[in-house]
Design a protein around this motif. Structure first.
Motif, short mmCIF file in Angstrom:
data_model
loop_
_atom_site.label_atom_id
_atom_site.label_comp_id
_atom_site.label_asym_id
_atom_site.label_seq_id
_atom_site.Cartn_x
_atom_site.Cartn_y
_atom_site.Cartn_z
N LYS A 45 56.35 -43.94 -70.31
CA LYS A 45 55.42 -43.17 -69.49
C LYS A 45 56.02 -43.03 -67.95
O LYS A 45 56.56 -44.23 -67.45
CB LYS A 45 54.08 -43.97 -69.37
CG LYS A 45 53.39 -44.16 -70.74
CD LYS A 45 52.04 -44.56 -70.57
CE LYS A 45 51.37 -44.62 -71.96
NZ LYS A 45 50.26 -44.92 -72.10
N ASN A 63 51.81 -42.69 -64.80
CA ASN A 63 51.43 -41.89 -65.97
C ASN A 63 51.52 -40.51 -65.66
O ASN A 63 50.33 -39.74 -65.99
CB ASN A 63 50.50 -42.36 -66.63
CG ASN A 63 50.35 -41.95 -68.16
OD1 ASN A 63 51.39 -41.40 -68.67
ND2 ASN A 63 49.32 -42.10 -68.69
N GLU A 136 49.11 -49.79 -68.86
CA GLU A 136 47.66 -49.92 -68.85
C GLU A 136 47.13 -51.42 -68.46
O GLU A 136 46.15 -51.49 -67.73
CB GLU A 136 47.03 -49.73 -70.27
CG GLU A 136 47.26 -48.41 -70.68
CD GLU A 136 48.53 -48.20 -71.43
OE1 GLU A 136 49.18 -48.84 -71.54
OE2 GLU A 136 48.61 -46.71 -71.39
N ASN A 137 48.18 -52.52 -68.36
CA ASN A 137 48.01 -53.78 -67.95
C ASN A 137 48.36 -53.87 -66.42
O ASN A 137 47.95 -55.13 -66.05
CB ASN A 137 48.70 -54.77 -68.76
CG ASN A 137 48.26 -54.66 -70.34
OD1 ASN A 137 46.92 -54.31 -70.75
ND2 ASN A 137 49.01 -54.82 -71.30
N TRP A 138 48.81 -52.98 -66.14
CA TRP A 138 49.32 -53.11 -64.49
C TRP A 138 48.43 -52.86 -63.51
O TRP A 138 47.58 -51.73 -63.64
CB TRP A 138 50.50 -52.11 -64.51
CG TRP A 138 51.89 -52.11 -65.09
CD1 TRP A 138 52.21 -52.72 -66.19
CD2 TRP A 138 53.21 -52.05 -64.37
NE1 TRP A 138 53.72 -52.74 -66.23
CE2 TRP A 138 54.28 -52.44 -65.29
CE3 TRP A 138 53.34 -51.68 -63.09
CZ2 TRP A 138 55.51 -52.44 -65.02
CZ3 TRP A 138 54.92 -51.54 -62.66
CH2 TRP A 138 55.99 -51.72 -63.65
#
Length: 183
Positions: A45, A63, A136-138
């Motif tokens: 991404k 992203n 997504e976890n950042w």
């Protein structure tokens, strides 16, 4: 008002449609000065690291897809506002709009100091890939907060001590406060 963002060679290849010829003179330049942008990848991404060359304050656009390029002005201003709020810099979206204006993307200007600063951040972000995994976890604003609060020495003639990018941004905004009060 126009804010100039100089892109790295890698980002220039991705954003060919945005790149303009920088040889012509700009009518007005942003009050915050120019920015430099580069691209890095988190599990395929695209993310942009955008750094102000005057203050070394950074923002990450996470992203970014090709379809987002038509709305890059809005995305950048929103990310900048979100990051400034997280860094406890009080500023409204309207004030950011006045300071930034429209974005203009140009090929690299080979600003070695800013590029070196970004490369240091990119190595830190490489470590974060192992720590957080998928994009997504950042916690993007938290990570950039860490980057903007990293002590560095800036070799300016009158600067004998180190500083922080967020401190430099606050100083810059204080000098521009009269311009912002004319809203």
């Amino acid at each position: 008002m126009i804010t100039t963002i100089f892109t790295s060679k890698k980002l220039e290849k991705i954003t060919k449609s945005l790149i303009e010829d920088y040889n012509e003179k700009l009518p007005e330049i942003s009050k915050l000065g120019k920015w430099n942008a580069t691209v890095f990848y988190v599990y395929r991404k695209k993310c942009w690291l955008v750094t102000n060359s005057r203050t070394r304050y950074s923002v990450i656009l996470a992203n970014v897809k090709s379809s987002d390029l038509s709305q890059i002005n809005r995305l950048f201003k929103e990310a900048l506002h979100r990051q400034m709020n997280y860094d406890s810099v009080s500023i409204t979206p309207e004030e950011i709009d006045i300071l930034i204006g429209d974005l203009r993307f140009n090929p690299t200007d080979n600003d070695r100091r800013t590029i070196g600063f970004q490369n240091s951040h990119l190595s830190t972000l490489e470590y974060r890939k192992d720590q957080y995994g998928m994009l997504e976890n950042w916690p993007i604003t938290q990570i950039v907060h860490f980057l903007n609060n990293t002590y560095f020495y800036w070799n300016k003639p009158k600067m004998t001590e180190g500083t922080y990018p967020v401190t430099e941004l606050r100083k810059e905004l204080e000098t521009l406060e009269t311009d912002l009060n004319t809203l």
